[in-house]
Motif scaffolding. Sequence first.
Motif, PDB file in Angstrom:
ATOM      1  N   MET A 155      -5.850  30.223  84.573  1.00 24.47           N
ATOM      2  CA  MET A 155      -6.107  31.603  84.132  1.00 24.47           C
ATOM      3  C   MET A 155      -7.093  32.303  85.065  1.00 24.47           C
ATOM      4  O   MET A 155      -6.926  33.487  85.377  1.00 24.47           O
ATOM      5  CB  MET A 155      -6.625  31.616  82.690  1.00 24.47           C
ATOM      6  CG  MET A 155      -5.512  31.407  81.651  1.00 24.47           C
ATOM      7  SD  MET A 155      -6.165  31.153  79.982  1.00 24.47           S
ATOM      8  CE  MET A 155      -7.127  32.644  79.739  1.00 24.47           C
ATOM      9  N   LEU A 156      -8.131  31.588  85.517  1.00 23.17           N
ATOM     10  CA  LEU A 156      -9.069  32.191  86.470  1.00 23.17           C
ATOM     11  C   LEU A 156      -8.348  32.561  87.766  1.00 23.17           C
ATOM     12  O   LEU A 156      -8.525  33.653  88.305  1.00 23.17           O
ATOM     13  CB  LEU A 156     -10.236  31.234  86.758  1.00 23.17           C
ATOM     14  CG  LEU A 156     -11.380  31.242  85.743  1.00 23.17           C
ATOM     15  CD1 LEU A 156     -12.347  30.095  86.021  1.00 23.17           C
ATOM     16  CD2 LEU A 156     -12.152  32.567  85.742  1.00 23.17           C
TER      17      LEU A 156
ATOM     18  N   VAL B  93     -15.632  30.574  81.504  1.00 25.52           N
ATOM     19  CA  VAL B  93     -14.534  30.068  80.680  1.00 25.52           C
ATOM     20  C   VAL B  93     -15.082  29.947  79.268  1.00 25.52           C
ATOM     21  O   VAL B  93     -16.104  29.286  79.056  1.00 25.52           O
ATOM     22  CB  VAL B  93     -14.059  28.688  81.192  1.00 25.52           C
ATOM     23  CG1 VAL B  93     -13.094  28.044  80.210  1.00 25.52           C
ATOM     24  CG2 VAL B  93     -13.428  28.811  82.577  1.00 25.52           C
ATOM     25  N   MET B  94     -14.444  30.593  78.315  1.00 26.15           N
ATOM     26  CA  MET B  94     -14.940  30.566  76.933  1.00 26.15           C
ATOM     27  C   MET B  94     -13.848  30.100  75.979  1.00 26.15           C
ATOM     28  O   MET B  94     -12.841  30.780  75.800  1.00 26.15           O
ATOM     29  CB  MET B  94     -15.387  31.972  76.494  1.00 26.15           C
ATOM     30  CG  MET B  94     -16.538  32.554  77.285  1.00 26.15           C
ATOM     31  SD  MET B  94     -16.995  34.175  76.594  1.00 26.15           S
ATOM     32  CE  MET B  94     -18.453  34.532  77.592  1.00 26.15           C
ATOM     33  N   PHE B  95     -14.089  28.936  75.382  1.00 26.06           N
ATOM     34  CA  PHE B  95     -13.242  28.478  74.285  1.00 26.06           C
ATOM     35  C   PHE B  95     -13.888  28.925  72.977  1.00 26.06           C
ATOM     36  O   PHE B  95     -15.117  28.863  72.834  1.00 26.06           O
ATOM     37  CB  PHE B  95     -13.113  26.951  74.304  1.00 26.06           C
ATOM     38  CG  PHE B  95     -12.352  26.426  75.491  1.00 26.06           C
ATOM     39  CD1 PHE B  95     -10.961  26.415  75.491  1.00 26.06           C
ATOM     40  CD2 PHE B  95     -13.021  25.957  76.613  1.00 26.06           C
ATOM     41  CE1 PHE B  95     -10.256  25.930  76.592  1.00 26.06           C
ATOM     42  CE2 PHE B  95     -12.324  25.474  77.720  1.00 26.06           C
ATOM     43  CZ  PHE B  95     -10.936  25.462  77.704  1.00 26.06           C
ATOM     44  N   ASN B  96     -13.078  29.364  72.036  1.00 23.40           N
ATOM     45  CA  ASN B  96     -13.555  29.818  70.722  1.00 23.40           C
ATOM     46  C   ASN B  96     -14.720  30.822  70.818  1.00 23.40           C
ATOM     47  O   ASN B  96     -15.736  30.652  70.132  1.00 23.40           O
ATOM     48  CB  ASN B  96     -13.991  28.629  69.857  1.00 23.40           C
ATOM     49  CG  ASN B  96     -12.881  27.618  69.659  1.00 23.40           C
ATOM     50  OD1 ASN B  96     -11.703  27.950  69.760  1.00 23.40           O
ATOM     51  ND2 ASN B  96     -13.246  26.384  69.383  1.00 23.40           N
ATOM     52  N   PRO B  97     -14.596  31.857  71.650  1.00 29.56           N
ATOM     53  CA  PRO B  97     -15.699  32.821  71.746  1.00 29.56           C
ATOM     54  C   PRO B  97     -15.836  33.616  70.450  1.00 29.56           C
ATOM     55  O   PRO B  97     -14.826  33.909  69.803  1.00 29.56           O
ATOM     56  CB  PRO B  97     -15.261  33.743  72.892  1.00 29.56           C
ATOM     57  CG  PRO B  97     -13.774  33.697  72.866  1.00 29.56           C
ATOM     58  CD  PRO B  97     -13.425  32.271  72.440  1.00 29.56           C
TER      59      PRO B  97
ATOM     60  N   LEU C 234     -17.724  27.735  73.557  1.00 28.62           N
ATOM     61  CA  LEU C 234     -17.754  26.399  74.173  1.00 28.62           C
ATOM     62  C   LEU C 234     -17.339  26.567  75.625  1.00 28.62           C
ATOM     63  O   LEU C 234     -16.318  27.207  75.905  1.00 28.62           O
ATOM     64  CB  LEU C 234     -16.766  25.456  73.490  1.00 28.62           C
ATOM     65  CG  LEU C 234     -17.086  24.986  72.073  1.00 28.62           C
ATOM     66  CD1 LEU C 234     -15.954  24.086  71.571  1.00 28.62           C
ATOM     67  CD2 LEU C 234     -18.415  24.224  72.057  1.00 28.62           C
ATOM     68  N   ASP C 235     -18.107  25.994  76.540  1.00 31.20           N
ATOM     69  CA  ASP C 235     -17.737  26.122  77.952  1.00 31.20           C
ATOM     70  C   ASP C 235     -16.696  25.068  78.344  1.00 31.20           C
ATOM     71  O   ASP C 235     -16.238  24.280  77.500  1.00 31.20           O
ATOM     72  CB  ASP C 235     -18.982  26.101  78.860  1.00 31.20           C
ATOM     73  CG  ASP C 235     -19.690  24.745  78.867  1.00 31.20           C
ATOM     74  OD1 ASP C 235     -19.081  23.734  78.462  1.00 31.20           O
ATOM     75  OD2 ASP C 235     -20.870  24.714  79.278  1.00 31.20           O
ATOM     76  N   ARG C 236     -16.348  25.060  79.613  1.00 31.72           N
ATOM     77  CA  ARG C 236     -15.278  24.195  80.119  1.00 31.72           C
ATOM     78  C   ARG C 236     -15.588  22.709  79.886  1.00 31.72           C
ATOM     79  O   ARG C 236     -14.700  21.873  79.812  1.00 31.72           O
ATOM     80  CB  ARG C 236     -15.109  24.467  81.622  1.00 31.72           C
ATOM     81  CG  ARG C 236     -13.805  23.966  82.210  1.00 31.72           C
ATOM     82  CD  ARG C 236     -13.754  24.291  83.697  1.00 31.72           C
ATOM     83  NE  ARG C 236     -12.563  23.724  84.326  1.00 31.72           N
ATOM     84  CZ  ARG C 236     -12.421  22.431  84.621  1.00 31.72           C
ATOM     85  NH1 ARG C 236     -13.380  21.578  84.349  1.00 31.72           N
ATOM     86  NH2 ARG C 236     -11.298  22.014  85.185  1.00 31.72           N
ATOM     87  N   ASP C 237     -16.891  22.373  79.784  1.00 27.68           N
ATOM     88  CA  ASP C 237     -17.289  20.982  79.531  1.00 27.68           C
ATOM     89  C   ASP C 237     -17.496  20.692  78.047  1.00 27.68           C
ATOM     90  O   ASP C 237     -17.948  19.601  77.682  1.00 27.68           O
ATOM     91  CB  ASP C 237     -18.584  20.667  80.293  1.00 27.68           C
ATOM     92  CG  ASP C 237     -18.408  20.843  81.791  1.00 27.68           C
ATOM     93  OD1 ASP C 237     -17.370  20.386  82.314  1.00 27.68           O
ATOM     94  OD2 ASP C 237     -19.292  21.455  82.436  1.00 27.68           O
TER      95      ASP C 237
ATOM     96  N   ARG D  57      -8.232  22.516  80.010  1.00 28.11           N
ATOM     97  CA  ARG D  57      -9.058  22.767  81.196  1.00 28.11           C
ATOM     98  C   ARG D  57      -8.191  23.268  82.353  1.00 28.11           C
ATOM     99  O   ARG D  57      -8.565  24.196  83.070  1.00 28.11           O
ATOM    100  CB  ARG D  57      -9.810  21.500  81.600  1.00 28.11           C
ATOM    101  CG  ARG D  57     -11.145  21.380  80.881  1.00 28.11           C
ATOM    102  CD  ARG D  57     -11.901  20.170  81.396  1.00 28.11           C
ATOM    103  NE  ARG D  57     -11.720  19.067  80.475  1.00 28.11           N
ATOM    104  CZ  ARG D  57     -12.545  18.833  79.454  1.00 28.11           C
ATOM    105  NH1 ARG D  57     -13.587  19.615  79.237  1.00 28.11           N
ATOM    106  NH2 ARG D  57     -12.330  17.829  78.658  1.00 28.11           N
ATOM    107  N   GLN D  58      -7.035  22.644  82.485  1.00 26.40           N
ATOM    108  CA  GLN D  58      -6.080  23.082  83.519  1.00 26.40           C
ATOM    109  C   GLN D  58      -5.679  24.542  83.272  1.00 26.40           C
ATOM    110  O   GLN D  58      -5.637  25.357  84.195  1.00 26.40           O
ATOM    111  CB  GLN D  58      -4.831  22.186  83.480  1.00 26.40           C
ATOM    112  CG  GLN D  58      -3.713  22.627  84.422  1.00 26.40           C
ATOM    113  CD  GLN D  58      -4.028  22.333  85.879  1.00 26.40           C
ATOM    114  OE1 GLN D  58      -4.423  21.209  86.211  1.00 26.40           O
ATOM    115  NE2 GLN D  58      -3.887  23.320  86.748  1.00 26.40           N
TER     116      GLN D  58
END
Length: 174
Positions: free
Chosen positions: A36-37, A76-80, A117-120, A30-31
């Motif tokens: 990155m943003l 924020v996209m994890f595993n897009p 997956l979003d930041r949450d 998350r950090q």
Amino acid sequence: MIMKRPILIHPDPRLKKVCTPVADLSDDLRQLSDDMLETMYHAPGIGLAAPQVGVLDRLIVLDCVKEDGAKPRPLVMFNPEIVAASDDQSVYEEGCLSIPDQYAEVTRPAEVEVSWLDRDGNSQKEVFRDLWATCVQHEIDHLDGKLFIDYLKPLRRQLITRKMQKLKRERTRT
Ligand code: NI
């Protein structure tokens, strides 16, 4: 504390790697997404992928809102993953923070449906069009070690790569 991170410049072996899916969303990740943003907005750019800051995880950030005064939309996209793409194509002049000041037209599907997956840690799915579609495809390419110049003819790609090698030499000298 949110910090800018140095952006790798092509050619760099870390920009050619296939990145690893994120299994668990940790505070560190998350950090990283916050950093990155910050790095992307400061550059300024509209998208950034984790390998561009030397982290080989499947994480991208983007915000293609460009109109002055419009509300930002940081994603924020994890595993897009691209789950569907249109037959319609569109052409955009693309650039990349890892290939500064070089731009070229790239043809890609005009619309893509993306899951992530979003930041949450919540599953999200959305259809992107226009610049958003181009940007999200460009960033997901980064996670597979692919750069926009890989779509160009070899001669053009080599020319850009030589310019970047020169730029890197100049930067290390100062
Ligand atoms: Ni890029």
